[in-house]
Design a protein around this motif. Structure first.
Motif, PDB file in Angstrom:
ATOM      1  N   ASP A   1     -21.566  21.605  23.065  1.00 44.68           N
ATOM      2  CA  ASP A   1     -22.804  20.607  23.109  1.00 44.68           C
ATOM      3  C   ASP A   1     -23.436  20.807  24.475  1.00 44.68           C
ATOM      4  N   LYS A   2     -24.496  20.030  25.030  1.00 50.28           N
ATOM      5  CA  LYS A   2     -25.108  20.247  26.166  1.00 50.28           C
ATOM      6  C   LYS A   2     -24.393  20.026  27.261  1.00 50.28           C
ATOM      7  N   SER A   3     -23.310  19.194  27.324  1.00 50.61           N
ATOM      8  CA  SER A   3     -22.594  19.021  28.622  1.00 50.61           C
ATOM      9  C   SER A   3     -21.656  20.096  28.695  1.00 50.61           C
ATOM     10  N   VAL A   4     -21.297  20.806  27.646  1.00 48.79           N
ATOM     11  CA  VAL A   4     -20.265  22.042  27.765  1.00 48.79           C
ATOM     12  C   VAL A   4     -21.323  23.305  28.424  1.00 48.79           C
ATOM     13  N   LEU A   5     -22.514  23.298  27.805  1.00 51.41           N
ATOM     14  CA  LEU A   5     -23.480  24.524  28.425  1.00 51.41           C
ATOM     15  C   LEU A   5     -23.986  24.184  29.778  1.00 51.41           C
ATOM     16  N   ASP A   6     -24.010  23.074  30.116  1.00 47.63           N
ATOM     17  CA  ASP A   6     -24.437  22.772  31.384  1.00 47.63           C
ATOM     18  C   ASP A   6     -23.371  23.265  32.487  1.00 47.63           C
ATOM     19  N   SER A   7     -21.995  22.738  31.747  1.00 45.84           N
ATOM     20  CA  SER A   7     -20.916  23.256  32.780  1.00 45.84           C
ATOM     21  C   SER A   7     -20.797  24.786  32.973  1.00 45.84           C
ATOM     22  N   TYR A   8     -21.079  25.579  31.916  1.00 47.94           N
ATOM     23  CA  TYR A   8     -21.037  26.892  31.930  1.00 47.94           C
ATOM     24  C   TYR A   8     -21.921  27.488  32.691  1.00 47.94           C
ATOM     25  N   LYS A   9     -23.171  26.811  32.580  1.00 45.41           N
ATOM     26  CA  LYS A   9     -24.452  27.388  33.469  1.00 45.41           C
ATOM     27  C   LYS A   9     -24.119  27.233  35.187  1.00 45.41           C
ATOM     28  N   SER A  10     -23.615  25.952  35.386  1.00 48.50           N
ATOM     29  CA  SER A  10     -23.250  25.526  36.785  1.00 48.50           C
ATOM     30  C   SER A  10     -22.311  26.644  37.420  1.00 48.50           C
ATOM     31  N   ARG A  11     -21.141  26.821  36.426  1.00 51.33           N
ATOM     32  CA  ARG A  11     -20.137  27.850  36.997  1.00 51.33           C
ATOM     33  C   ARG A  11     -20.694  29.175  37.036  1.00 51.33           C
ATOM     34  N   TYR A  12     -21.499  29.625  36.178  1.00 54.19           N
ATOM     35  CA  TYR A  12     -22.017  31.002  36.227  1.00 54.19           C
ATOM     36  C   TYR A  12     -23.013  31.008  37.513  1.00 54.19           C
ATOM     37  N   LEU A  13     -23.941  30.064  37.947  1.00 55.09           N
ATOM     38  CA  LEU A  13     -24.858  30.248  38.901  1.00 55.09           C
ATOM     39  C   LEU A  13     -23.964  30.048  40.254  1.00 55.09           C
ATOM     40  N   SER A  14     -22.684  29.485  40.344  1.00 55.06           N
ATOM     41  CA  SER A  14     -22.163  29.174  41.282  1.00 55.06           C
ATOM     42  C   SER A  14     -21.520  30.568  41.951  1.00 55.06           C
ATOM     43  N   ASP A  15     -21.530  31.544  41.125  1.00 54.78           N
ATOM     44  CA  ASP A  15     -21.059  33.026  41.744  1.00 54.78           C
ATOM     45  C   ASP A  15     -22.155  33.778  41.733  1.00 54.78           C
ATOM     46  N   LYS A  16     -22.607  33.704  43.228  1.00 59.63           N
ATOM     47  CA  LYS A  16     -23.702  34.829  43.164  1.00 59.63           C
ATOM     48  C   LYS A  16     -23.510  36.136  42.929  1.00 59.63           C
ATOM     49  N   THR A  17     -22.269  36.774  42.933  1.00 56.81           N
ATOM     50  CA  THR A  17     -22.032  38.096  42.423  1.00 56.81           C
ATOM     51  C   THR A  17     -22.686  38.272  40.948  1.00 56.81           C
ATOM     52  N   ASN A  18     -22.517  37.251  40.315  1.00 56.44           N
ATOM     53  CA  ASN A  18     -22.935  37.257  38.803  1.00 56.44           C
ATOM     54  C   ASN A  18     -24.616  37.769  38.842  1.00 56.44           C
ATOM     55  N   LEU A  19     -25.223  37.121  39.663  1.00 55.86           N
ATOM     56  CA  LEU A  19     -26.739  37.357  39.581  1.00 55.86           C
ATOM     57  C   LEU A  19     -26.881  38.867  40.126  1.00 55.86           C
ATOM     58  N   ALA A  20     -26.410  39.102  41.039  1.00 55.91           N
ATOM     59  CA  ALA A  20     -26.489  40.636  41.745  1.00 55.91           C
ATOM     60  C   ALA A  20     -26.228  41.744  40.518  1.00 55.91           C
ATOM     61  N   VAL A  21     -24.756  41.709  39.893  1.00 53.90           N
ATOM     62  CA  VAL A  21     -24.454  42.355  38.866  1.00 53.90           C
ATOM     63  C   VAL A  21     -25.305  42.183  37.544  1.00 53.90           C
ATOM     64  N   ALA A  22     -25.778  41.120  37.182  1.00 48.40           N
ATOM     65  CA  ALA A  22     -26.797  41.037  35.972  1.00 48.40           C
ATOM     66  C   ALA A  22     -27.889  41.741  36.106  1.00 48.40           C
ATOM     67  N   GLY A  23     -28.564  42.126  37.448  1.00 53.56           N
ATOM     68  CA  GLY A  23     -29.671  42.675  37.476  1.00 53.56           C
ATOM     69  C   GLY A  23     -29.348  44.376  37.143  1.00 53.56           C
ATOM     70  N   ALA A  24     -28.290  44.874  37.399  1.00 54.70           N
ATOM     71  CA  ALA A  24     -27.856  46.238  37.131  1.00 54.70           C
ATOM     72  C   ALA A  24     -27.713  46.455  35.666  1.00 54.70           C
ATOM     73  N   ILE A  25     -27.008  45.535  35.274  1.00 55.39           N
ATOM     74  CA  ILE A  25     -26.635  45.597  33.824  1.00 55.39           C
ATOM     75  C   ILE A  25     -27.992  45.324  32.855  1.00 55.39           C
ATOM     76  N   ALA A  26     -28.578  44.614  33.261  1.00 52.55           N
ATOM     77  CA  ALA A  26     -29.992  44.549  32.369  1.00 52.55           C
ATOM     78  C   ALA A  26     -30.774  45.916  32.323  1.00 52.55           C
ATOM     79  N   LYS A  27     -30.739  46.682  33.554  1.00 55.45           N
ATOM     80  CA  LYS A  27     -31.200  48.029  33.680  1.00 55.45           C
ATOM     81  C   LYS A  27     -30.933  48.900  32.876  1.00 55.45           C
ATOM     82  N   VAL A  28     -29.436  49.253  33.209  1.00 58.51           N
ATOM     83  CA  VAL A  28     -28.536  50.405  32.702  1.00 58.51           C
ATOM     84  C   VAL A  28     -27.454  49.885  31.597  1.00 58.51           C
ATOM     85  N   GLY A  29     -27.360  48.924  31.365  1.00 60.89           N
ATOM     86  CA  GLY A  29     -26.080  48.408  30.623  1.00 60.89           C
ATOM     87  C   GLY A  29     -24.687  48.361  31.199  1.00 60.89           C
ATOM     88  N   PHE A  30     -24.057  47.582  30.474  1.00 61.00           N
ATOM     89  CA  PHE A  30     -22.444  47.421  31.072  1.00 61.00           C
ATOM     90  C   PHE A  30     -21.888  48.897  31.649  1.00 61.00           C
TER      91      PHE A  30
END
Length: 443
Positions: free
Chosen positions: A5-34
């Motif tokens: 539900d929304k509360s679960v998704l909100d917790s996932y999003k918060s957890r994901y955004l709290s780790d700045k490494t995720n944001l940096a890595v996501a750019g590379a993965i979007a460009k060339v894949g895992f």
């Protein structure tokens, strides 16, 4: 059990955004894949493609758009003895010749299995397994041994490639359609006698022969082979049969060859021999049989053979942690722990039990790099994907990768510790048709 539900998704999003490494890595993965984003370039330093012990080998071969790796690797192993017998620098067998017999014999094996299971319910797991892929390209060493013993082998010039030997997908599709039709004919037949069903099978098998001959060509009963040796001397071998050619210019005692597997699952104790129900090519050949041994025994046998100058056929899960273009198989090839955020935790037995890994591809060990104490560091691998990948077709496998993703080798019995060979004199354990050790090398 909680829903998403929304509360679960909100917790996932918060957890994901709290780790700045995720944001940096996501750019590379979007460009060339895992995969490309995870490549560990430092791994190239470990693989210099220099090995302390090597065997003779021929020029790199190319199976093209076919799953004949097990044939290519077996024939590439055999050709080293042919090269010595003919005094030539390289040699290539006809993989089209063995493909023809494999398809015809697999079709016969399949139809015989349909006759044997005629009383099974249509929806039974056995029937569904038999119908799933009756005439695919893949195989294992023991299946090929039966082909060599019955039909021998010929030089590539005696039965060259055709469009469909190099591109088997449509051929397999057409054969599969017909074999499923023929399975229906047998299962729906009012005939009850085995002789009557076999007569029906023989008629249908001719139709498969007809298709194969159109696609792959007529197989030679005898042939003449002309060549020049290393000293430029001309030779002509006249009117020889494929079986006689194999016996004279390869000279293997096929009964002295043995398959060793490493399956560290609880249902397969070491020191016992195993077979797989409904798995085979030549119906009258000796059933598939391999001995399950610890990985150290697998390595020791392979090293013994290589030191004695003999290449070693093997089957592995080639797609795991492999850099195809670089020709490197190494557990550290990718930094998935950094891009995904965690490592993988299944061990070899668990990967087999949970369907994460199995034998997928066959190649040839043509060397090994040993340290000063005689322990393997890395393995020299002859592949059959042409010379565009690896070191002109040669791959390098780390010893740790061997531990985790190599499943089978074929060697002469003389290279195996006698204590493991005792399993051949004991009752063979039958595995179900869907057991992971029944997987076929098909890449």
């Amino acid at each position: 059990m909680n829903n998403i539900d929304k509360s679960v998704l909100d917790s996932y999003k918060s957890r994901y955004l709290s780790d700045k490494t995720n944001l940096a890595v996501a750019g590379a993965i979007a460009k060339v894949g895992f995969q490309d984003a995870s490549v560990n370039n430092d791994i190239l330093r470990k693989h210099d493609f220099v090995f302390s012990n090597e065997t003779k080998r021929g020029l790199i071969t190319n199976q093209k758009a076919s799953g004949r790796c097990w044939m290519f690797s077996a024939l590439n192993t055999a050709r080293v003895d042919t090269m010595a017998a003919l005094n030539v620098d390289t040699f290539e067998f006809s993989q089209n010749y063995t493909l023809f017999w494999d398809k015809l014999e697999k079709s016969n094996y399949f139809l015989d299995s349909i006759i044997a299971t005629k009383d099974e319910e249509q929806g039974s797991r056995v029937i569904m397994h038999l119908l799933s892929d009756p005439v695919q390209d893949g195989g294992q060493w023991d299946m090929f041994s039966g082909i060599l013993k019955k039909y021998g082998a010929v030089p590539k010039s005696a039965m060259p490639e055709t469009f469909h030997s190099s591109n088997t997908r449509l051929l397999n599709n057409l054969l599969t359609k017909k074999l499923r039709e023929y399975a229906r004919d047998i299962r729906n037949s009012k005939e009850t006698s085995v002789d009557a069903l076999k007569a029906l099978k023989e008629d249908r098998l001719y139709r498969i022969y007809n298709i194969l001959t159109k696609a792959l060509g007529e197989v030679p009963e005898t042939f003449t082979y002309e060549y020049r040796d290393k000293d430029n001397n001309f030779h002509r071998i006249s009117n020889i049969t494929p079986v006689d050619f194999f016996n004279k210019y390869v000279g293997w005692d096929l009964d002295s060859k043995v398959s060793l597997i490493n399956a560290p699952t609880s249902d397969k104790p070491y020191g016992k021999s195993y077979t797989v129900k409904y798995l085979g090519t030549i119906k009258e050949a000796k059933p598939i049989q391999y001995i399950n041994v610890p990985i150290e025994a697998l390595k020791a046998a392979a090293i013994n053979a290589i030191k004695d100058g003999h290449p070693v056929w093997f089957g592995c899960d080639v797609g795991q942690f492999s850099l195809r273009d670089a020709g490197i198989m190494d557990l550290d090839a990718f930094n998935y722990d950094l891009t995904i955020g965690e490592d993988f935790s299944l061990n070899k037995a668990e990967r087999l039990d949970y369907g994460e890994s199995m034998l997928t591809h066959a190649m040839v060990f043509v060397g090994v790099d040993l340290d000063d104490d005689g322990n393997p560091i890395k393995w020299k691998v002859e592949n059959s994907w042409g010379d565009k990948s690896g070191d002109k077709g040669i791959f390098s496998m780390s010893d740790a990768w061997f531990d985790q993703y190599n499943y089978q080798i074929m060697v002469d019995k003389k290279y195996v510790d006698a204590k493991w060979l005792k399993a051949l004199d004991e009752p063979v354990v039958e595995l179900e048709p869907w057991d992971p050790m029944g997987a076929l090398a098909v890449y």
